[in-house]
Design a protein around this motif. Structure first.
Motif, PDB file in Angstrom:
ATOM      1  N   GLU A 133      -2.297  -4.928  -4.228  1.00 12.96           N
ATOM      2  CA  GLU A 133      -2.700  -3.540  -3.975  1.00 12.96           C
ATOM      3  C   GLU A 133      -1.894  -2.584  -4.852  1.00 12.96           C
ATOM      4  OE1 GLU A 133      -5.069  -0.722  -1.926  1.00 12.96           O
ATOM      5  OE2 GLU A 133      -5.069  -2.895  -1.625  1.00 12.96           O
ATOM      6  N   SER A 187      -3.078  -0.385  -8.411  1.00 10.98           N
ATOM      7  CA  SER A 187      -2.969   1.075  -8.381  1.00 10.98           C
ATOM      8  C   SER A 187      -2.183   1.634  -9.556  1.00 10.98           C
ATOM      9  CB  SER A 187      -2.274   1.511  -7.085  1.00 10.98           C
ATOM     10  OG  SER A 187      -0.887   1.205  -7.136  1.00 10.98           O
ATOM     11  N   LYS A 189       0.832  -1.208   0.000  1.00 13.09           N
ATOM     12  CA  LYS A 189       0.000   0.000   0.000  1.00 13.09           C
ATOM     13  C   LYS A 189       0.866   1.258   0.000  1.00 13.09           C
ATOM     14  CE  LYS A 189      -3.986  -2.074   2.341  1.00 13.09           C
ATOM     15  NZ  LYS A 189      -4.834  -2.055   3.557  1.00 13.09           N
TER      16      LYS A 189
END
Length: 411
Positions: A317, A321, A286
């Motif tokens: 994650e 993105s 993240k």
């Protein structure tokens, strides 16, 4: 497969020392790597060769136009590894931050001897992975001599991978003609290198501010050395094969018009806080997504995961993105390599080597500054005195503008 480092100029020699010291610390058990016997042997073979009395000799060639840095590196020291005196080549006088002097004068003087030393070092490798040229982008020796050596290496070693690691100067200015030097460097090495691995003093400085109040060049080089070690030390791909330099280039620079790579890593924990770290793979994924996820469109990425239980690290994650160019898909564009042995000072680490449009901004700013200087005739006499005239500078601007345009099209 072994890598031979060619350390050029003050910057290249200092960075090379930090890289090899970091690798040596890992081989001596740092980061818990002592239990990974097979991996340690692969890593040692990649960067060092064993001499008599179990002394490890760096697979490195040292080149400079001044004495002081190389003399310091060759001083006797209490260490498990050393540089070979036979692999050093130095002159006196320096280049005075003039790219033209390094490229046109010192480069031809040093090239034949350097080729002989590199050839000798390559012959001592059981299997050659490639040449890594460590240099600055905007100085005199590193950029000028480094550019000349890159060209002659391509002729001398046509089947050997060549990667240039470039350190960009502070954007606020270190040398008044740094924009000239940077453009000349990029335009002269990009046709010959297989990849250009770019690092920026501004970004390295920003990382150092997280755990240092007083920052010097050694701090920047230490961070850079850690990132290089995390990039080039052995890891394993999805098929559990040992990764090589050729694998990195195959994934990232398969198109000759896109060779500009960048490196990001997380985390950068202050030394006093490492014992209390609560980092997890999901948390680092993240964090990486927040730092680089959607900043620029990417062609391809290699994420290198190092640390305990790396094989189970979940990077979904981050991959979700990331914005990839329309010609690729996220699944193909992002490769994940893993290794349970930690390389950096952080017990868990993710290093992202990417080929993305973020470089376009730095290129455009450098072109603009160089064009403004050249339009006003500023400092042209310094370049002309050593063989680089306004026409060559204009050609360099045109060449780098094409590179910038390629990356701008990705957005």
């Amino acid at each position: 497969m072994s890598l031979v480092l060619v350390q050029v100029g003050q910057c290249g020699n200092q960075v090379g020392k930090c890289l090899l010291e970091g690798v040596s610390d890992v081989l001596n058990g740092g980061g818990g790597a002592k239990k990974f016997v097979d991996w340690r042997e692969l890593t040692a073979e990649r960067f060092f060769r064993r001499e008599r009395n179990d002394v490890w000799m760096a697979r490195a060639v040292l080149v400079d136009t001044e004495n002081k840095v190389i003399d310091r590196l060759l001083l006797p020291k209490k260490s498990t590894w050393h540089y070979s005196h036979k692999n050093s080549l130095k002159l006196s006088g320096g280049c005075g931050n003039l790219w033209s002097r390094g490229y046109c004068e010192y480069g031809p003087i040093l090239s034949d001897q350097t080729i002989d030393i590199v050839q000798s070092e390559l012959e001592k490798c059981d299997s050659v992975g490639g040449l890594i040229i460590l240099m600055s982008a905007a100085g005199g020796t590193g950029s000028g001599v480094g550019a000349h050596l890159t060209q002659v290496f391509r002729d001398a070693f046509p089947r050997t991978f060549i990667v240039n690691q470039l350190v960009w100067p502070y954007s606020t200015g270190e040398v008044v003609i740094q924009s000239y030097n940077t453009l000349l460097t990029l335009s002269h090495i990009s046709p010959f290198a297989d990849a250009l691995l770019n690092f920026y003093n501004d970004e390295l400085h920003q990382i150092c501010t997280r755990f240092n109040t007083s920052i010097n060049i050694d701090n920047l080089n230490s961070v850079l050395g850690d990132q290089l070690a995390a990039t080039f030390c052995p890891s394993f791909d999805s098929n559990n094969h040992v990764t090589r330099l050729g694998d990195l280039l195959e994934n990232l620079t398969s198109h000759s018009g896109f060779k500009m790579l960048s490196v990001k890593s997380v985390p950068h924990t202050a030394p006093r806080a490492r014992d209390f770290s609560t980092d997890t793979w999901i948390g680092l994924s993240k964090l990486l997504a927040r730092e680089v996820g959607r900043k620029s469109v990417s062609l391809s990425d290699v994420a290198i995961v190092r640390g305990n239980d790396a094989k189970n690290a979940d990077l979904s994650e981050f991959v979700r993105s990331r914005r990839y160019a329309a010609i690729v898909t996220g699944q193909v564009a992002c490769q994940v390599w893993r290794e349970d042995a930690a390389v950096s000072k952080d017990p868990l680490n993710i290093t992202l080597v990417g080929n993305n449009a973020g470089i376009a901004g730095a290129l455009e700013r450098t072109i603009e500054r160089a064009w403004r200087l050249m339009s006003n005739g500023a400092y042209l006499h310094h370049m002309a005195k050593h063989g680089i005239g306004q026409e060559q500078l204009a050609d360099a601007i045109t060449s780098v503008s094409r590179i910038s345009a390629n990356y701008s099209c990705l957005t």
